[in-house]
Scaffold this active site. Structure first.
Site, PDB file in Angstrom:
ATOM      1  N   SER A  54     -11.314   1.832   3.836  1.00 51.11           N
ATOM      2  CA  SER A  54     -10.924   3.171   4.283  1.00 51.11           C
ATOM      3  C   SER A  54     -11.688   4.294   3.595  1.00 51.11           C
ATOM      4  O   SER A  54     -11.749   5.404   4.117  1.00 51.11           O
ATOM      5  CB  SER A  54      -9.419   3.383   4.059  1.00 51.11           C
ATOM      6  OG  SER A  54      -9.087   3.182   2.693  1.00 51.11           O
ATOM      7  N   ASP A 108      -3.692  11.739   0.428  1.00 49.19           N
ATOM      8  CA  ASP A 108      -2.437  10.994   0.528  1.00 49.19           C
ATOM      9  C   ASP A 108      -2.306  10.112  -0.709  1.00 49.19           C
ATOM     10  O   ASP A 108      -2.908  10.405  -1.742  1.00 49.19           O
ATOM     11  CB  ASP A 108      -2.383  10.188   1.839  1.00 49.19           C
ATOM     12  CG  ASP A 108      -3.562   9.228   1.992  1.00 49.19           C
ATOM     13  OD1 ASP A 108      -4.208   8.917   0.968  1.00 49.19           O
ATOM     14  OD2 ASP A 108      -3.844   8.769   3.119  1.00 49.19           O
ATOM     15  N   HIS A 165      -6.138   8.220  -0.875  1.00 50.72           N
ATOM     16  CA  HIS A 165      -7.451   8.716  -0.475  1.00 50.72           C
ATOM     17  C   HIS A 165      -7.708  10.167  -0.895  1.00 50.72           C
ATOM     18  O   HIS A 165      -6.811  10.994  -0.810  1.00 50.72           O
ATOM     19  CB  HIS A 165      -7.597   8.620   1.053  1.00 50.72           C
ATOM     20  CG  HIS A 165      -7.288   7.264   1.592  1.00 50.72           C
ATOM     21  ND1 HIS A 165      -6.050   6.951   2.123  1.00 50.72           N
ATOM     22  CD2 HIS A 165      -8.049   6.143   1.669  1.00 50.72           C
ATOM     23  CE1 HIS A 165      -6.060   5.683   2.516  1.00 50.72           C
ATOM     24  NE2 HIS A 165      -7.247   5.169   2.240  1.00 50.72           N
TER      25      HIS A 165
END
Length: 352
Positions: A51, A325, A328
């Site tokens: 991610s 978040d 990240h």
């Protein structure tokens, strides 16, 4: 007509100036030509990872990065990036003066962008299988292998490009989720680094000559860990394990570089993250450990919606927050990280 000594001396001086000037120009031209020979400009960017590098491979049906408020800053809507805006891939591409490569999932609908490379990174994945159903790094490399067999790319394309390999700790999250012990953690770290080494060798064999692999960021500083201290303090136990991972990776990459003419560089995410978290005001970051987007309680995440009601809150100043978040960085966070990496001179080596 008599020529005075003064005039003769002036002519001699002029001759010397022209002579030296001419030699200087020749030397300058030689330097330019030498720099051109040494200078390297990549034509494409190939990306593997999770991610931290994913720019849209995670399917919309999986939610997460495709839900609001992801993409809040850029481009103003969710695009599959796990942030409020651009992620590591985007900043590396910009530094290389390339467009961010097309996500692998969109390769057949955005064929005009394949000339800039391709991004195989999927959120939630690791070098081994994790809780994510997305393809792990071995499978991602299989995708590239098949594209070469299908003549979408050639080994020459890889040799004239940069390959980015991003590992941000999903293997370790999965290990802990399976109740893996702290005592056995070092052995598991060794297996993760060994598999990463196998992946790097395989990417080299496909033709890549310049590979950038990320070191692990300080996992003990991620909001999912620091929430236990109300986002006030990093967890030193986890960070010490990260140091072990990074040391083993450094040893492995050093050995690979000694055995090959190719070049593998390590992005020191640990040092760059810590520099910003410890000196946040220097980077115009006001909130270093507390994330911008949080679920209203422990049962919810950024982007959670229940009965058409938002179950998350977004901070007022995402551009001044490091984490987006629980895992990240924000676009501002990644921008600061990449600026720090540039001062460490690692990225400059990609051009030579």
């Amino acid at each position: 007509m008599m020529i005075s000594f003064k005039n003769l001396f002036c002519c001699f001086c002029l001759f010397l100036i022209l002579l030296v000037s001419g030699k200087t120009d020749m030397l300058a031209e030689a330097r330019v030509q030498r720099n051109k020979l040494n200078h390297y400009h990549p034509t494409k960017l190939f990306v593997f990872g999770d991610s931290y590098a994913d720019t849209g491979n995670t399917r919309k049906a999986q939610g997460g990065s495709w839900k609001e408020p992801y993409g809040l800053i850029y481009p103003g809507k969710p695009t599959g990036r796990w942030s409020d805006g651009r992620v590591l891939t985007d900043f590396i591409a910009k530094y290389l003066r390339l467009k961010s490569p097309v996500p692998y999932r969109l390769r057949n609908v955005m064929t005009q962008y394949l000339k800039y490379g391709i991004n195989f990174a999927f959120g939630g994945t690791g070098v081994f299988n994790t809780s994510s159903l997305n393809p792990n790094m071995t499978t991602q490399i299989d995708f590239l292998d098949q594209l070469i067999k299908d003549k979408v790319y050639t080994s020459s394309d890889l040799s004239n490009s940069v390959t980015l390999v991003v590992i941000s700790g999903n293997d370790y999250n999965f290990y802990l989720a399976k109740s893996g012990s702290i005592q056995d953690f070092p052995a598991f770290i060794t297996s993760v680094v060994n598999q990463t080494t196998t992946n790097l060798i395989r990417i080299q064999k496909l033709g890549a000559k310049k590979i950038v692999v990320s070191g692990l960021q300080p996992l003990g500083c991620l909001p999912q860990i620091t929430v236990s201290s109300t986002f006030q303090q990093c967890n030193s136990t986890f960070n010490n394990l990260v140091v072990l991972h990074n040391n083993l990776l450094n040893q492995s990459v050093t050995k690979l570089n000694q055995e090959s003419k190719n070049q593998i560089l390590i992005l020191d995410l640990y040092s760059s993250f810590m520099s910003i978290l410890n000196h946040s005001s220097t980077y115009s970051i006001q909130n270093s450990l507390k994330p911008c987007c949080l679920g209203v309680s422990s049962g919810y995440n950024c982007g959670s919606v229940e009965n058409n009601e938002k179950k998350y809150e977004v901070c007022d100043k995402p551009r001044s927050t490091f984490f987006w978040d629980s895992l990240h960085p924000t676009q501002a966070g990644w921008h600061a990280v990449c600026n720090k990496l540039q001062t460490m001179n690692v990225l400059k080596q990609l051009f030579y």
